[in-house]
Motif scaffolding. Structure first.
Motif, PDB file in Angstrom:
ATOM      1  N   THR A   1     -13.351  11.869  17.224  1.00 13.47           N
ATOM      2  CA  THR A   1     -12.385  12.719  16.527  1.00 13.47           C
ATOM      3  C   THR A   1     -12.452  12.458  15.025  1.00 13.47           C
ATOM      4  OG1 THR A   1     -10.939  12.701  18.450  1.00 13.47           O
ATOM      5  CG2 THR A   1      -9.961  13.370  16.361  1.00 13.47           C
ATOM      6  N   LEU A   2     -12.524  13.509  14.239  1.00 14.24           N
ATOM      7  CA  LEU A   2     -12.697  13.385  12.789  1.00 14.24           C
ATOM      8  C   LEU A   2     -11.434  12.867  12.111  1.00 14.24           C
ATOM      9  CD1 LEU A   2     -14.660  13.889  10.446  1.00 14.24           C
ATOM     10  CD2 LEU A   2     -13.751  16.220  10.297  1.00 14.24           C
ATOM     11  N   TYR A   3     -10.291  13.516  12.387  1.00 18.33           N
ATOM     12  CA  TYR A   3      -9.004  13.093  11.833  1.00 18.33           C
ATOM     13  C   TYR A   3      -8.002  12.961  12.967  1.00 18.33           C
ATOM     14  CZ  TYR A   3     -10.972  14.551   7.335  1.00 18.33           C
ATOM     15  OH  TYR A   3     -11.766  14.687   6.222  1.00 18.33           O
ATOM     16  N   THR A   4      -6.995  12.085  12.791  1.00 20.11           N
ATOM     17  CA  THR A   4      -5.970  11.906  13.803  1.00 20.11           C
ATOM     18  C   THR A   4      -4.589  12.126  13.208  1.00 20.11           C
ATOM     19  OG1 THR A   4      -5.856   9.521  13.366  1.00 20.11           O
ATOM     20  CG2 THR A   4      -7.379  10.254  15.083  1.00 20.11           C
ATOM     21  N   ASP A   5      -3.657  12.510  14.071  1.00 22.44           N
ATOM     22  CA  ASP A   5      -2.269  12.725  13.674  1.00 22.44           C
ATOM     23  C   ASP A   5      -2.178  13.679  12.479  1.00 22.44           C
ATOM     24  OD1 ASP A   5       0.450  12.413  14.036  1.00 22.44           O
ATOM     25  OD2 ASP A   5       0.590  10.714  12.655  1.00 22.44           O
ATOM     26  N   SER A   6      -2.918  14.791  12.555  1.00 19.42           N
ATOM     27  CA  SER A   6      -2.951  15.758  11.458  1.00 19.42           C
ATOM     28  C   SER A   6      -1.842  16.799  11.606  1.00 19.42           C
ATOM     29  CB  SER A   6      -4.313  16.470  11.426  1.00 19.42           C
ATOM     30  OG  SER A   6      -5.359  15.543  11.315  1.00 19.42           O
ATOM     31  N   LYS A   7      -1.268  17.164  10.487  1.00 20.27           N
ATOM     32  CA  LYS A   7      -0.284  18.247  10.431  1.00 20.27           C
ATOM     33  C   LYS A   7      -0.628  19.067   9.191  1.00 20.27           C
ATOM     34  CE  LYS A   7       3.376  15.643  12.748  1.00 20.27           C
ATOM     35  NZ  LYS A   7       2.455  14.560  13.161  1.00 20.27           N
ATOM     36  N   VAL A   8      -1.541  20.010   9.373  1.00 16.06           N
ATOM     37  CA  VAL A   8      -2.140  20.705   8.238  1.00 16.06           C
ATOM     38  C   VAL A   8      -1.730  22.171   8.205  1.00 16.06           C
ATOM     39  CG1 VAL A   8      -4.303  21.344   7.108  1.00 16.06           C
ATOM     40  CG2 VAL A   8      -4.114  19.132   8.274  1.00 16.06           C
ATOM     41  N   HIS A   9      -1.199  22.591   7.066  1.00 16.57           N
ATOM     42  CA  HIS A   9      -0.886  23.994   6.800  1.00 16.57           C
ATOM     43  C   HIS A   9      -2.021  24.570   5.956  1.00 16.57           C
ATOM     44  CE1 HIS A   9       3.409  23.286   7.910  1.00 16.57           C
ATOM     45  NE2 HIS A   9       3.142  22.079   7.429  1.00 16.57           N
ATOM     46  N   THR A  10      -2.525  25.733   6.345  1.00 15.43           N
ATOM     47  CA  THR A  10      -3.557  26.423   5.575  1.00 15.43           C
ATOM     48  C   THR A  10      -3.045  27.810   5.215  1.00 15.43           C
ATOM     49  OG1 THR A  10      -5.356  25.257   6.725  1.00 15.43           O
ATOM     50  CG2 THR A  10      -5.923  27.282   5.560  1.00 15.43           C
ATOM     51  N   LEU A  11      -3.012  28.098   3.931  1.00 19.69           N
ATOM     52  CA  LEU A  11      -2.504  29.376   3.438  1.00 19.69           C
ATOM     53  C   LEU A  11      -3.568  29.999   2.545  1.00 19.69           C
ATOM     54  CD1 LEU A  11       0.006  31.256   3.299  1.00 19.69           C
ATOM     55  CD2 LEU A  11       0.714  29.973   1.273  1.00 19.69           C
ATOM     56  N   GLY A  12      -3.854  31.289   2.755  1.00 20.87           N
ATOM     57  CA  GLY A  12      -4.918  31.898   1.964  1.00 20.87           C
ATOM     58  C   GLY A  12      -4.789  33.388   1.802  1.00 20.87           C
ATOM     59  N   LEU A  13      -5.540  33.903   0.834  1.00 15.06           N
ATOM     60  CA  LEU A  13      -5.616  35.332   0.545  1.00 15.06           C
ATOM     61  C   LEU A  13      -7.068  35.768   0.638  1.00 15.06           C
ATOM     62  CD1 LEU A  13      -3.345  35.432  -2.653  1.00 15.06           C
ATOM     63  CD2 LEU A  13      -2.655  36.008  -0.313  1.00 15.06           C
TER      64      LEU A  13
ATOM     65  N   ALA B   1      -3.692  38.357   3.967  1.00 19.52           N
ATOM     66  CA  ALA B   1      -3.140  37.018   3.818  1.00 19.52           C
ATOM     67  C   ALA B   1      -3.066  36.387   5.203  1.00 19.52           C
ATOM     68  CB  ALA B   1      -1.763  37.063   3.177  1.00 19.52           C
ATOM     69  N   ALA B   2      -3.217  35.075   5.265  1.00 25.53           N
ATOM     70  CA  ALA B   2      -3.176  34.393   6.550  1.00 25.53           C
ATOM     71  C   ALA B   2      -2.561  33.010   6.381  1.00 25.53           C
ATOM     72  CB  ALA B   2      -4.572  34.275   7.150  1.00 25.53           C
ATOM     73  N   TYR B   3      -1.892  32.569   7.443  1.00 32.78           N
ATOM     74  CA  TYR B   3      -1.297  31.226   7.479  1.00 32.78           C
ATOM     75  C   TYR B   3      -1.630  30.594   8.825  1.00 32.78           C
ATOM     76  CZ  TYR B   3       2.233  27.633   8.297  1.00 32.78           C
ATOM     77  OH  TYR B   3       2.856  26.451   8.625  1.00 32.78           O
ATOM     78  N   TYR B   4      -2.117  29.356   8.781  1.00 33.68           N
ATOM     79  CA  TYR B   4      -2.435  28.611   9.995  1.00 33.68           C
ATOM     80  C   TYR B   4      -1.781  27.231   9.918  1.00 33.68           C
ATOM     81  CZ  TYR B   4      -6.157  32.087   9.711  1.00 33.68           C
ATOM     82  OH  TYR B   4      -6.858  33.249   9.557  1.00 33.68           O
ATOM     83  N   TYR B   5      -1.192  26.830  11.030  1.00 39.37           N
ATOM     84  CA  TYR B   5      -0.623  25.488  11.114  1.00 39.37           C
ATOM     85  C   TYR B   5      -1.238  24.773  12.306  1.00 39.37           C
ATOM     86  CZ  TYR B   5       2.647  21.663  11.938  1.00 39.37           C
ATOM     87  OH  TYR B   5       3.200  20.424  12.149  1.00 39.37           O
ATOM     88  N   ILE B   6      -1.866  23.639  12.047  1.00 39.95           N
ATOM     89  CA  ILE B   6      -2.481  22.839  13.099  1.00 39.95           C
ATOM     90  C   ILE B   6      -1.751  21.504  13.182  1.00 39.95           C
ATOM     91  CG2 ILE B   6      -4.584  21.682  13.861  1.00 39.95           C
ATOM     92  CD1 ILE B   6      -6.187  23.894  12.531  1.00 39.95           C
ATOM     93  N   ASN B   7      -1.192  21.222  14.353  1.00 42.25           N
ATOM     94  CA  ASN B   7      -0.437  19.996  14.602  1.00 42.25           C
ATOM     95  C   ASN B   7      -1.162  19.190  15.673  1.00 42.25           C
ATOM     96  OD1 ASN B   7       1.518  18.037  14.793  1.00 42.25           O
ATOM     97  ND2 ASN B   7       2.884  19.251  16.078  1.00 42.25           N
ATOM     98  N   ASP B   8      -1.662  18.025  15.303  1.00 43.96           N
ATOM     99  CA  ASP B   8      -2.480  17.226  16.210  1.00 43.96           C
ATOM    100  C   ASP B   8      -1.850  15.854  16.406  1.00 43.96           C
ATOM    101  OD1 ASP B   8      -4.379  15.902  17.648  1.00 43.96           O
ATOM    102  OD2 ASP B   8      -5.891  15.862  16.056  1.00 43.96           O
TER     103      ASP B   8
END
Length: 431
Positions: free
Chosen positions: A221-233, A206-213
Motif C-alpha cells: 500500500t502506497l499511503y495509509t490512513d488517507s483522507k484526501v479531498h480533490t477539487l478541480g476544474l 468541475a469535480a470533487y472527489y473524497y477518498i477516505n482510507d
C-alpha cells in the motif's frame, strides 16, 4: 380417472405458462483479441541501468463482453479478461495470466465488470463492479471499482454523483469475540462531477472527489490512513482551427498519518488539422516532494490512476498496448512522490483507408527531488523519447501493427545508464 386428472393438470399448467409473456433478452457480445511480440532493453524488466539485458516475449489477451439487454432502460453489462502474461509462463495450474506454456490447461479467467445499467429519463444508475474514470484525463483514478454511479442530463448540463468501496478489511471492532464487523475499516471514494455546455464550441466542468482510507493496508500500500479531498476544474473549446482542453486540480486533507495533502496538477492539450493529418500536444505538471500528489492504490501495489495515456509514450509513460507486463519510467503521476513535468507533441496521419501512422516526441523531468533510490544522477531530467507506429487494416476487424520507441535517458539516472529502446509487432481483432 387418475390419468385424466394428470392430463387436465398438465394442460392447465401449459395454458397458464403460455399466458405469461416471455422475457425477450437482446444478447450482445463484444470483445477483442490482441497478441504481440515485444523486444527491447526496458519493457520486460522496467530497469534503467548499464548493460541492460534485452528481453523478447510474446503477449496474448482476450477481452470478452456480454450484455443482456432487457429493453431500452435495463441491461446487465459484463466483461471478462483472459491473459497469457507471456507465452511459455506456466501450465496445469490456476494462476492469473498463466497457461501460456506447453499443455496450457490453466484457469485464468478474470472478471472486470459486472454491473446493472438502468437508464431512465429521470436518472441513469450504474450499480456494481464498473469502470470509473475521473474528469481529469485519469490522473487521479481510472479503474474498475465496485459502487453506485448516478447521473442526469439536462439540456446543457450533466451531473454525476457516486460512491465506490475500494476495500473492506473486515477487521474492525469485534461484533462478538472472534467475529469482525464488515464496514468498520474501509477504503471508500465519493464523487461529484458536473459539466456545462456554454456553447457548441465551449464546455466547462468541475469535480470533487473524497477518498477516505482507514482499511488495514497490504504489504505494498502506497499511503495509509488517507483522507484526501480533490477539487478541480476542466474546460474544452475550439479557437479557430485549434481544439483546446485542460484542467487544474488541487488536493487537501491528509495524505497519510501526520502529513497534509497538498498536491496539485495542471494540464493543457491542443489538437489541429495539419497537412492532411492531425497535430497534437500535451503539457502536464504534477507537484511532488512535500506537495506529493495522491493517487489511490490497491494492496498489491498497483496504482489505480495516474496513467497519463494522452502522452502517447511507450517507455517514458505507460504504453497503451501494454498488458500485464507494464513498465514505464513514469508509471503514475505521483512518480514515487516526485511528481512530473512532461511535454509531448505528436502527429497522426492516414496514408490510405487501410494504412495509418503516428509519430510522437516527449520529454519529462521530476517536479521535486524526493531522494528516491533510482535518482543516482545529478539532474531532475528523466529523458527524451521519440516513437512511431504504423497500422494496416487487413479487414474491417483485423489490424496489423508495428510500434517502436527510443529514449535518451536523462542525467536523473546513473551516468552509465543505457538509453532505452523497444519494438512491438502486433495483431488485433475487434468484434
Amino acid at each position: 380417472m387418475k390419468n385424466k386428472k394428470l392430463v387436465v393438470a398438465v394442460a392447465a399448467a401449459l395454458t397458464a405458462a403460455s399466458a405469461v409473456p416471455a422475457l425477450a433478452l437482446e444478447n450482445q457480445f463484444t470483445g477483442s483479441f490482441t497478441t504481440f511480440f515485444d523486444t527491447g532493453n526496458f519493457a520486460g524488466t522496467g530497469v534503467v541501468t548499464d548493460d541492460a539485458p534485452t528481453s523478447n516475449y510474446f503477449v496474448q489477451r482476450l477481452r470478452l463482453g456480454y450484455t443482456a439487454k432487457a429493453d431500452d432502460h435495463v441491461k446487465l453489462v459484463t466483461k471478462f479478461e483472459f491473459d497469457y502474461n507471456f507465452w511459455g509462463n506456466s501450465s496445469y495450474e490456476n494462476a492469473r495470466g498463466g497457461g501460456g506454456a506447453l499443455g496450457a490447461d490453466t484457469v485464468n479467467m478474470e472478471t472486470k465488470h459486472i454491473y446493472l445499467d438502468l437508464n431512465y429519463p429521470t436518472i441513469n444508475a450504474k450499480i456494481g463492479m464498473q469502470p470509473v474514470s475521473d474528469a481529469f484525463k485519469g490522473v487521479v483514478f481510472d479503474a474498475d471499482m465496485a459502487g453506485i454511479v448516478l447521473s442526469h442530463e439536462y439540456s446543457n448540463a450533466t451531473v454525476t454523483a457516486g460512491y465506490s468501496r475500494f476495500h473492506d478489511s473486515a477487521d474492525g471492532k469485534e461484533a462478538a469475540p472472534g467475529v469482525n464487523a464488515l464496514g468498520s475499516k474501509t477504503y471508500d471514494m465519493y464523487l461529484l462531477d458536473g459539466k456545462y455546455t456554454v456553447s457548441k464550441e465551449f464546455t466547462v466542468g468541475a469535480a470533487y472527489y473524497y477518498i477516505n482510507d482507514n482499511h488495514t493496508p497490504g504489504t505494498y500500500t502506497l499511503y495509509t490512513d488517507s483522507k484526501v479531498h480533490t477539487l478541480g476544474l476542466n474546460a474544452a473549446g475550439v479557437i479557430g482551427p485549434v481544439s483546446l482542453d485542460g484542467f487544474a486540480v488541487k488536493q487537501f486533507g491528509d495524505l497519510t498519518t501526520g502529513v497534509d495533502a497538498k498536491g496539485y496538477a495542471l494540464n493543457v492539450g491542443a489538437k489541429m488539422a495539419l497537412a492532411g493529418g492531425t497535430a497534437r500536444t500535451e503539457f502536464l505538471y504534477v507537484s511532488g516532494g512535500k506537495n506529493a500528489f495522491y493517487v489511490p492504490s490497491s494492496d498489491q501495489g498497483f496504482t489505480e490512476g495516474g496513467q497519463f495515456y494522452n502522452s502517447e509514450m511507450t517507455m517514458l509513460g505507460r504504453d497503451k498496448w501494454a498488458t500485464t507486463i507494464d513498465n514505464a519510467i513514469i508509471y503514475d503521476v505521483n512518480n514515487n512522490g516526485e511528481g512530473v513535468i512532461m511535454g509531448t507533441v505528436g502527429y497522426d496521419y492516414n496514408f490510405t483507408d487501410k494504412i495509418s501512422g503516428a509519430a510522437n516526441l516527449g520529454f519529462a523531468a521530476v517536479a521535486k527531488d524526493a531522494g528516491v533510490a533510482r535518482h543516482a544522477g545529478d539532474s531532475d531530467y528523466l529523458g527524451t523519447e521519440i516513437n512511431a507506429e504504423c497500422y494496416y487494416k487487413l479487414s474491417p476487424n483485423v489490424t496489423l501493427g508495428a510500434r517502436g520507441g527510443y529514449v535518451v535517458v536523462g542525467d536523473y539516472f546513473a551516468k552509465d545508464a543505457d538509453n532505452l529502446w523497444d519494438m512491438k509487432a502486433l495483431v488485433n481483432y475487434s468484434f
